[in-house]
Design a protein around this motif. Structure first.
Motif, PDB file in Angstrom:
ATOM      1  N   THR A  46       0.836  -1.205   0.000  1.00  0.00           N
ATOM      2  CA  THR A  46       0.000   0.000   0.000  1.00  0.00           C
ATOM      3  C   THR A  46       0.871   1.254   0.000  1.00  0.00           C
ATOM      4  O   THR A  46       0.578   2.221  -0.716  1.00  0.00           O
ATOM      5  CB  THR A  46      -0.946  -0.020   1.223  1.00  0.00           C
ATOM      6  N   ASP A 155      -5.898  -2.212  -4.780  1.00  0.00           N
ATOM      7  CA  ASP A 155      -5.142  -2.767  -3.646  1.00  0.00           C
ATOM      8  C   ASP A 155      -5.921  -3.927  -3.023  1.00  0.00           C
ATOM      9  O   ASP A 155      -7.132  -3.826  -2.843  1.00  0.00           O
ATOM     10  CB  ASP A 155      -4.931  -1.645  -2.616  1.00  0.00           C
ATOM     11  N   GLU A 156      -5.215  -5.004  -2.668  1.00  0.00           N
ATOM     12  CA  GLU A 156      -5.829  -6.246  -2.163  1.00  0.00           C
ATOM     13  C   GLU A 156      -6.853  -6.765  -3.159  1.00  0.00           C
ATOM     14  O   GLU A 156      -7.986  -7.129  -2.814  1.00  0.00           O
ATOM     15  CB  GLU A 156      -6.442  -6.025  -0.763  1.00  0.00           C
TER      16      GLU A 156
HETATM   17 MG   LIG Z   1      -1.869  -2.897   2.298  1.00  0.00          MG
END
Ligand SMILES: [Mg+2]
Ligand SMILES: Nc1ncnc2c1ncn2[C@@H]1O[C@H](COP(=O)(O)OP(=O)(O)O)[C@@H](O)[C@H]1O
Length: 367
Positions: A46, A155-156
């Motif tokens: 991140t 993200d993810e």
């Molecule tokens: Mg992260």
């Protein structure tokens, strides 16, 4: 103020190293190449995405990071996209504005503070899919209006499949038409799942993104950056930073966690004689519940393997087999299971298995 934040992603100005990775992301965006960034939890994915977003914005592109962690439903996914896209200029089709309220995303104070309603209040699945389709297409609408590029970091990304096992198909069906309009980065924590999304012929994203590794931090650069932050605040480190890096081996979050404690210890008018040792003790005390939970989750032979790794023994060698009266093939199977799982054990460059978390290793040695 202690400059070492080990809980959330770090702001771009506090990023240790990762210059090559951020450069690679920037080049890929310029070339219109999609990237997948897979690494264990807490390796700084991140933080690197935020640095990428900042650097792309600095050169005049639009850029956003969509946080898909723990999405439970399609409406959650749509809401996360809407939430991230409120940072973009108003799109000609007004999709973000239109769906915001419906999805329970409210932008307060001109987009600074956002609240997302609980899933219960969200629209039904069909409507949520429509919302997601329209929202994902916002970069194309913007591009048609001004020919600009939007960088979208998901993200993810693997958590998408928790919400719905076919959502990767839906996402791909929209973004495949975005050449020139948008550049995508797919980041994820569970390397095997990320690999399945992109390396399984059956899946829509098969072969669709170039892999970019995020290894542990290079020890020398990390030591220099950590040292510089301490020295800037007038602290005398006397080799303690090198000791910490030798202990963490460059594990990103563990390095910062221990640097945080070391900073506080050195900031004291009477610092302890061996500050690096005390910092490690504090780090262990803080994380021992997590290590206990890992231990509890492992079967007997897996425990034998991780203990051997912590002690620096060959985990499938004849010595460990003899000491524990386990067949070497049984140890080998347990090691393979741990490697497949990827959360605790991985292979280094020389293909030797090692424990990812140096604090787990220390906890096991002190058991
Ligand atoms: Mg992260
Ligand atoms: N390059 C880096 N520079 C400084 N700190 C980092 C770096 N990479 C990771 N960290 C540390 O790790 C923690 C987790 O980072 P984060 O970006 O949230 O990781 P991930 O998204 O991979 O779980 C941060 O709070 C920070 O302490």
């Amino acid at each position: 103020m202690n400059p070492f934040n080990y809980q959330g992603p770090v702001v771009p100005s506090r990023l240790i190293d990762r210059r090559n990775e951020v450069d690679a992301l920037q080049r890929a965006a310029a070339d219109g190449v999609a990237i997948r960034l897979a690494a264990p939890r807490r390796f700084g994915k991140t933080s690197v995405l935020d640095a990428h977003v900042a650097s792309m914005r600095a050169v005049g592109h639009r850029a956003v990071r969509v946080d898909l962690s723990k999405v439970g439903t399609v409406a959650d996914v749509a809401a996360r996209v809407a939430e991230a896209f409120t940072a973009l200029p108003t799109d000609p089709r007004r999709s973000v504005r239109r769906w915001e309220a419906r999805l329970g995303v409210t932008a307060k104070l001109a987009g600074v503070q956002l609240s997302v309603a609980p899933s219960a209040a969200r629209p039904p699945v069909d409507e949520a899919r429509t919302a997601l389709l329209e929202l994902l297409d916002v970069p194309l609408g913007l591009h048609q209006a001004d020919a600009g590029l939007t960088v979208v970091c998901l993200d993810e990304f693997q958590d998408l499949l928790v919400a719905d096992d076919s959502l990767d198909g839906l996402v791909r069906s929209v973004i495949q038409h975005h050449g020139g309009a948008a550049a995508y980065v797919f980041a994820g924590s569970q390397p095997s799942l990320m690999r399945a999304l992109f390396s399984d012929r059956e899946r829509p994203f098969y072969g669709q993104a170039r892999p970019l590794d995020l290894p542990v931090l290079p020890v020398d650069e990390a030591a220099r950056d950590v040292e510089a932050l301490m020295v800037a605040d007038g602290l005398r480190t006397d080799g303690a930073v090198d000791e910490l890096l030798a202990f963490t081996g460059g594990h990103p979050q563990r390095t910062v966690l221990l640097a945080h404690h070391l900073y506080n210890l050195l900031d004291d008018p009477n610092p302890p004689g061996e500050p690096a040792v005390v910092a490690i003790d504090l780090g262990l005390a803080e994380t021992s519940d997590a290590h206990q939970a890992v231990w509890d989750s492992l079967g007997r032979v897996e425990r034998v393997v991780v203990v051997a790794l912590a002690d620096g023994q060959a985990p499938t060698g004849s010595r460990v087999a003899r000491d524990h009266r386990v067949a070497r093939s049984t140890l080998q199977d347990a090691l393979e299971r741990l490697l497949d799982d990827e959360r605790h054990v991985q292979r280094d460059r020389e293909r030797r298995p090692f424990l990812l978390d140096p604090l787990l290793g220390e906890w096991l040695r002190r058991r």
